[in-house]
Design an enzyme around this catalytic site. Structure first.
Site, PDB file in Angstrom:
ATOM      1  N   SER A  12       0.860  -1.191   0.000  1.00 31.85           N
ATOM      2  CA  SER A  12       0.000   0.000   0.000  1.00 31.85           C
ATOM      3  C   SER A  12       0.891   1.234   0.000  1.00 31.85           C
ATOM      4  O   SER A  12       1.670   1.448   0.937  1.00 31.85           O
ATOM      5  CB  SER A  12      -0.880   0.007   1.247  1.00 31.85           C
ATOM      6  OG  SER A  12      -1.341   1.333   1.474  1.00 31.85           O
ATOM      7  N   HIS A  37      -1.272  -1.435  -4.280  1.00 33.14           N
ATOM      8  CA  HIS A  37      -2.537  -1.071  -3.648  1.00 33.14           C
ATOM      9  C   HIS A  37      -2.572   0.443  -3.416  1.00 33.14           C
ATOM     10  O   HIS A  37      -1.673   1.001  -2.782  1.00 33.14           O
ATOM     11  CB  HIS A  37      -2.642  -1.828  -2.323  1.00 33.14           C
ATOM     12  CG  HIS A  37      -3.926  -1.651  -1.587  1.00 33.14           C
ATOM     13  ND1 HIS A  37      -5.050  -2.400  -1.862  1.00 33.14           N
ATOM     14  CD2 HIS A  37      -4.263  -0.833  -0.564  1.00 33.14           C
ATOM     15  CE1 HIS A  37      -6.027  -2.050  -1.036  1.00 33.14           C
ATOM     16  NE2 HIS A  37      -5.579  -1.087  -0.239  1.00 33.14           N
ATOM     17  N   ASP A  39      -4.726   3.607  -1.949  1.00 32.22           N
ATOM     18  CA  ASP A  39      -5.803   3.931  -1.004  1.00 32.22           C
ATOM     19  C   ASP A  39      -6.368   5.319  -1.269  1.00 32.22           C
ATOM     20  O   ASP A  39      -5.686   6.324  -1.085  1.00 32.22           O
ATOM     21  CB  ASP A  39      -5.264   3.871   0.429  1.00 32.22           C
ATOM     22  CG  ASP A  39      -5.051   2.439   0.885  1.00 32.22           C
ATOM     23  OD1 ASP A  39      -5.989   1.641   0.768  1.00 32.22           O
ATOM     24  OD2 ASP A  39      -3.939   2.116   1.353  1.00 32.22           O
ATOM     25  N   MET A  41      -9.028   8.084  -0.156  1.00 32.94           N
ATOM     26  CA  MET A  41      -9.825   8.479   1.021  1.00 32.94           C
ATOM     27  C   MET A  41     -10.382   9.883   0.825  1.00 32.94           C
ATOM     28  O   MET A  41      -9.696  10.747   0.281  1.00 32.94           O
ATOM     29  CB  MET A  41      -8.948   8.460   2.271  1.00 32.94           C
ATOM     30  CG  MET A  41      -8.284   7.117   2.534  1.00 32.94           C
ATOM     31  SD  MET A  41      -7.427   7.133   4.114  1.00 32.94           S
ATOM     32  CE  MET A  41      -6.602   5.529   4.041  1.00 32.94           C
ATOM     33  N   HIS A  70      -8.406   0.994  -3.896  1.00 32.75           N
ATOM     34  CA  HIS A  70      -9.314   0.779  -2.761  1.00 32.75           C
ATOM     35  C   HIS A  70      -9.996   2.105  -2.448  1.00 32.75           C
ATOM     36  O   HIS A  70      -9.363   3.027  -1.927  1.00 32.75           O
ATOM     37  CB  HIS A  70      -8.475   0.268  -1.576  1.00 32.75           C
ATOM     38  CG  HIS A  70      -9.239   0.090  -0.304  1.00 32.75           C
ATOM     39  ND1 HIS A  70      -8.613  -0.094   0.912  1.00 32.75           N
ATOM     40  CD2 HIS A  70     -10.577   0.042  -0.046  1.00 32.75           C
ATOM     41  CE1 HIS A  70      -9.527  -0.237   1.862  1.00 32.75           C
ATOM     42  NE2 HIS A  70     -10.723  -0.152   1.311  1.00 32.75           N
ATOM     43  N   MET A  72     -12.165   4.427  -0.369  1.00 31.96           N
ATOM     44  CA  MET A  72     -12.793   4.668   0.937  1.00 31.96           C
ATOM     45  C   MET A  72     -13.483   6.023   0.813  1.00 31.96           C
ATOM     46  O   MET A  72     -13.077   7.026   1.424  1.00 31.96           O
ATOM     47  CB  MET A  72     -11.718   4.645   2.033  1.00 31.96           C
ATOM     48  CG  MET A  72     -11.225   3.218   2.310  1.00 31.96           C
ATOM     49  SD  MET A  72      -9.605   3.158   3.080  1.00 31.96           S
ATOM     50  CE  MET A  72      -8.580   3.270   1.607  1.00 31.96           C
ATOM     51  N   MET A 141     -11.298  -5.940   5.781  1.00 27.91           N
ATOM     52  CA  MET A 141     -10.486  -4.972   6.536  1.00 27.91           C
ATOM     53  C   MET A 141     -10.142  -5.560   7.895  1.00 27.91           C
ATOM     54  O   MET A 141     -11.036  -5.999   8.636  1.00 27.91           O
ATOM     55  CB  MET A 141     -11.244  -3.659   6.729  1.00 27.91           C
ATOM     56  CG  MET A 141     -11.572  -2.876   5.466  1.00 27.91           C
ATOM     57  SD  MET A 141     -10.162  -2.452   4.419  1.00 27.91           S
ATOM     58  CE  MET A 141      -9.132  -1.516   5.562  1.00 27.91           C
ATOM     59  N   ASP A 176      -6.620  -6.376   4.351  1.00 27.62           N
ATOM     60  CA  ASP A 176      -6.052  -5.028   4.370  1.00 27.62           C
ATOM     61  C   ASP A 176      -6.017  -4.477   5.788  1.00 27.62           C
ATOM     62  O   ASP A 176      -7.068  -4.254   6.396  1.00 27.62           O
ATOM     63  CB  ASP A 176      -6.890  -4.118   3.452  1.00 27.62           C
ATOM     64  CG  ASP A 176      -6.243  -2.769   3.217  1.00 27.62           C
ATOM     65  OD1 ASP A 176      -5.118  -2.542   3.717  1.00 27.62           O
ATOM     66  OD2 ASP A 176      -6.866  -1.944   2.528  1.00 27.62           O
TER      67      ASP A 176
HETATM   68  C1  DX5 Z   1      -6.193   1.509   5.677  1.00 29.13           C
HETATM   69  C2  DX5 Z   1      -5.760   1.234   4.256  1.00 29.13           C
HETATM   70  C3  DX5 Z   1      -4.683   0.240   4.172  1.00 29.13           C
HETATM   71  C4  DX5 Z   1      -3.407   0.659   4.852  1.00 29.13           C
HETATM   72  C5  DX5 Z   1      -2.656  -0.530   5.315  1.00 29.13           C
HETATM   73  O1  DX5 Z   1      -7.288   2.341   5.680  1.00 29.13           O
HETATM   74  O2  DX5 Z   1      -6.854   0.773   3.488  1.00 29.13           O
HETATM   75  O3  DX5 Z   1      -4.436  -0.161   2.831  1.00 29.13           O
HETATM   76  O4  DX5 Z   1      -2.570   1.433   4.038  1.00 29.13           O
HETATM   77  O5  DX5 Z   1      -1.555  -0.092   6.016  1.00 29.13           O
HETATM   78  P1  DX5 Z   1      -0.804  -1.024   7.071  1.00 29.13           P
HETATM   79  O6  DX5 Z   1      -0.303  -2.213   6.335  1.00 29.13           O
HETATM   80  O7  DX5 Z   1       0.291  -0.137   7.568  1.00 29.13           O
HETATM   81  O8  DX5 Z   1      -1.804  -1.397   8.130  1.00 29.13           O
HETATM   82 ZN    ZN Z   2      -6.438  -0.212   1.503  1.00 28.56          ZN
END
Ligand code: DX5
Ligand code: ZN
Length: 226
Positions: A12, A37, A39, A41, A70, A72, A141, A176
Site C-alpha cells: 500500500s 494497492h 488507497d 480516502m 481501494h 474509501m 479490513m 487489508d
Molecule cells: C487503511 C488502508 C490500508 C493501509 C494498510 O485504511 O486501506 O491499505 O494502508 O496499512 P498497514 O499495512 O500499515 O496497516
Molecule cells: Zn487499503
C-alpha cells in the site's frame, strides 16, 4: 490476468514517500510486489484525505502489474468513470458506502474494471453474500479504514466464512490492515490470497535504498506460505 489463489503481496503506497509515488511503485515492483494497492480516502467516509483519480492516472505508467484501487469514499458512483479512465485494474468499493452497492459493482464492471467489495471490521460476511456473483475480489479490513500503521484486528472467522461462501468461484480474498510476517500466516490459513501491507513493506527502505522492501515482501510471503 489469469486467476490463481497463490499468495500475492500488494504494497500500500499509503506508507510510501508521498513526494515520490511513481518511483516508489517502480521500486516496490522491482523488489517483488505482485500488485500495487492505492488507497483513496475522501475525509467523509473515513477521517483522512489522500489522493484521487488524477494521481492514479499519473501513476499508471509507473505500474507494470495490477493497479488495485481501494475506494474509501462515499458516494462511489460519480467517480467510477474517472478511475476507469485513470487505468485502475481492480476497483474496490465498500459495502458500507451506500445503499446500492449492487448497482455500484455492476457499474464498475461495465466501465471495464474488475469489481471488488470491501467490508469494515464491524460488518459481517453475510453483508456481501448477495453480491458475490458480481465481484472478482472481497476485501476484508483487519483495521478500521483511514490510516496505515494500525493494530491488526483478527477477522479469522469472517475470512473462513467468506472462503466457504465463495466455494470454487474465481474470487480473491484480500486482507487489508496490519499485515506483517506475524499476522500473515493467520489470514493465509483462513483462506486469503491477496495480502495488502503498507508499513510492513516500506519500513526501513527508500527509493534510494529499496532492498529492504524486497526483504520485507519476502518475509511476509514466506510467513504466509508457511
Ligand atoms: C487503511 C488502508 C490500508 C493501509 C494498510 O485504511 O486501506 O491499505 O494502508 O496499512 P498497514 O499495512 O500499515 O496497516
Ligand atoms: Zn487499503
Amino acid at each position: 490476468m489469469p486467476f490463481d489463489r497463490s499468495i500475492k503481496i500488494a504494497p500500500s503506497i499509503l506508507a510510501a514517500d508521498f513526494a515520490a509515488f511513481g518511483a516508489e511503485c517502480e521500486a516496490a515492483e522491482a523488489q517483488g510486489a505482485d500488485w500495487i494497492h492505492v488507497d483513496v480516502m475522501d475525509g467523509h467516509f473515513v477521517p483522512n484525505l489522500t489522493l484521487g483519480p488524477a494521481m492514479c492516472k499519473a501513476l499508471r505508467p509507473h505500474i507494470k502489474g495490477v493497479m488495485d484501487v481501494h475506494l474509501m469514499i462515499a458516494p462511489v458512483d460519480p467517480y467510477i468513470d474517472a478511475f476507469a479512465e485513470a487505468g485502475a485494474d481492480v476497483l474496490t468499493a465498500h459495502v458500507e458506502a451506500g445503499p446500492h452497492v449492487h448497482r455500484t459493482l455492476q457499474a464498475i464492471r461495465a466501465a471495464g474494471m474488475r469489481p471488488g467489495v470491501a467490508l469494515n471490521p464491524g460488518t459481517p460476511a453475510e453483508a456481501v453474500r448477495d453480491v458475490l456473483g458480481l465481484v472478482d475480489l472481497v476485501c476484508v479490513m483487519t483495521v478500521n479504514p483511514g490510516f496505515g500503521g494500525q493494530k491488526f484486528i483478527d477477522m479469522g472467522d469472517k475470512i473462513r466464512a467468506l472462503r466457504e461462501m465463495i466455494g470454487d468461484r474465481e474470487i480473491h480474498i484480500e486482507i487489508d490492515g496490519g499485515v506483517d510476517p506475524k499476522t500473515a500466516p493467520l489470514v493465509a490459513a483462513a483462506g486469503a490470497d491477496v495480502l495488502v501491507a503498507g508499513s510492513a513493506v516500506f519500513k526501513g527502505g527508500s527509493v534510494a535504498d529499496p532492498a529492504p522492501y524486497g526483504a520485507n515482501i519476502r518475509a511476509i510471503r514466506a510467513a504466509a506460505q508457511g
